[in-house]
Design an enzyme around this catalytic site. Sequence first.
Site, PDB file in Angstrom:
ATOM      1  N   LYS A   1      12.918 -10.388  33.926  1.00 38.68           N
ATOM      2  CA  LYS A   1      11.928  -9.608  34.285  1.00 38.68           C
ATOM      3  C   LYS A   1      10.773  -9.866  33.077  1.00 38.68           C
ATOM      4  O   LYS A   1       9.547 -10.340  33.420  1.00 38.68           O
ATOM      5  CB  LYS A   1      12.154  -7.886  34.505  1.00 38.68           C
ATOM      6  CG  LYS A   1      12.861  -7.543  35.541  1.00 38.68           C
ATOM      7  CD  LYS A   1      13.205  -6.059  35.622  1.00 38.68           C
ATOM      8  CE  LYS A   1      13.778  -5.587  34.473  1.00 38.68           C
ATOM      9  NZ  LYS A   1      15.146  -5.847  34.511  1.00 38.68           N
ATOM     10  N   THR A   2      11.267  -9.587  31.863  1.00 42.56           N
ATOM     11  CA  THR A   2      10.338  -9.897  30.731  1.00 42.56           C
ATOM     12  C   THR A   2       9.614 -11.341  30.827  1.00 42.56           C
ATOM     13  O   THR A   2       8.542 -11.592  30.835  1.00 42.56           O
ATOM     14  CB  THR A   2      10.888  -9.676  29.485  1.00 42.56           C
ATOM     15  OG1 THR A   2      11.344  -8.229  29.446  1.00 42.56           O
ATOM     16  CG2 THR A   2      10.000  -9.825  28.277  1.00 42.56           C
TER      17      THR A   2
ATOM     18  N   GLU B   1       6.371  -5.228  34.514  1.00 38.52           N
ATOM     19  CA  GLU B   1       7.652  -5.296  34.709  1.00 38.52           C
ATOM     20  C   GLU B   1       8.389  -3.921  35.645  1.00 38.52           C
ATOM     21  O   GLU B   1       7.454  -2.897  35.475  1.00 38.52           O
ATOM     22  CB  GLU B   1       8.629  -5.127  33.150  1.00 38.52           C
ATOM     23  CG  GLU B   1       8.578  -6.296  32.617  1.00 38.52           C
ATOM     24  CD  GLU B   1       9.729  -6.467  31.547  1.00 38.52           C
ATOM     25  OE1 GLU B   1      10.588  -6.009  31.825  1.00 38.52           O
ATOM     26  OE2 GLU B   1       9.411  -6.997  30.602  1.00 38.52           O
TER      27      GLU B   1
END
Length: 464
Positions: free
Chosen positions: A121-122, A165
Amino acid sequence: MSPSVPPTMERPHFIGIGGAGMSGVAKLLAQRGALVAGSDSRESETAAALRALGVTVHIGHDAAQLAQDATAVVVSSAIRPENPELAAARERGVPVLHRSEALAALMEGTRPIAVAGTHGKTTTTSMLAVALSALGMEPSYVIGGDLDAPGSNARHGGGEVFVAEADESDRSFHRYAPEVAIVLNVELDHHANYASMEEIYDSFETFVGKVRPGGTLVVSADQPGAVELTSRVRDIGGLRIVTVGEAQGADLRVMKITPRGLTSEVTVLLDGRMLTFTVSVPGRHYALNAVAALAAGIAVGAPARNLASALAKYTGVQRRLQLKGEAAGVQVIDSYAHHPTEMAADLEAIRAAAEGGRVLVVFQPHLFSRTRELGAEMGGALALADASVVLDIYPAREDPVPGVTSALIIDAARAAGADVTAESDRDAVPGVVAGMAKQGDLVLTMGAGDVTDLGPRILARLGS
């Protein structure tokens, strides 16, 4: 007060403001003109970066630090009920919001892209933020990690797009209503909150069901959990699904990934034409993250070829295979990987970039619940390294669980033939690694806890 700040967010107080997710929301509010305050357990570069924006940051937790005119208290799932500032807020009737509620409020009036998945995600959020910014689209973004410096995890932009996110760990991503949702992968993790894969699927289905009518789901065509999720959401009305990956039949198909040292060259088939671009970080998984970012950017109107070129502007995010330095011919790289899939992916990426040197790992397990459920798989992943040093479990928000220790990982790794050293004393690790490393080796500090702090100390010891 700027109209872009909801009334409840005009004077917010953040408990645990130095955390990666919390600091991003706090920073964005400060940039929008809110009078932000908060507390954290210790000083940090992130706290300093927040103060530079005019945020009041207290060190330590005390009820007296909650201002009389606070309009809301913002917490994460890591904040315990007995926290004195939280208790004071409840006594005084100050609204208490979860971080995700505050973030959802900031998304109102924008075109949100929400990036979800068990891993990646990051990185994917960062890739989108950097690429869309390079194209002049001025996105707002909130990322769970710093791009290049403390405090760089959030920005209030003048454009319509908001990239964030979407955290599945506590189901807080159910609060978002994105125009574009990305699901990179779906695996069992966060065992304190999910008892089975069926619960995970149900949670992700709920998230996808929040996509705005006419919106887009960008989803992996390769990862089994994502493929299963796709089959479950195909009948959602008004949802456009774009599959991405190496699988035949993917809407945006990856035709080739060519490693080039610490970068990769990626070729995709888009609308019947081949498109090749550079990803400035190593590893197949990061290349696939970039393709998901490409699909999401196209969905909000970014020109495909320009966006592909702009993705090369992304040069990494802190703790995601971040080069910390080199000493005595040994490179030290930091990895946030803490789930077996992430660990294996990062180790394979570094192996491809090692150019004949050995790969040495300093691994710190994260959470007792995760180690209890996945310790054997973590040990199997460590077998991909030439040698490993395994620390005690980093507890984070959890209390110890009887019988759950790093030995679960160490025993599994040794059973798989791995060379593993157990080390409970963090202060001894730099000396241990310096005694193991030789010129040409790569050292990975790996885990979601404070193992990252050992990188500079290892470099100093190697250089002494």
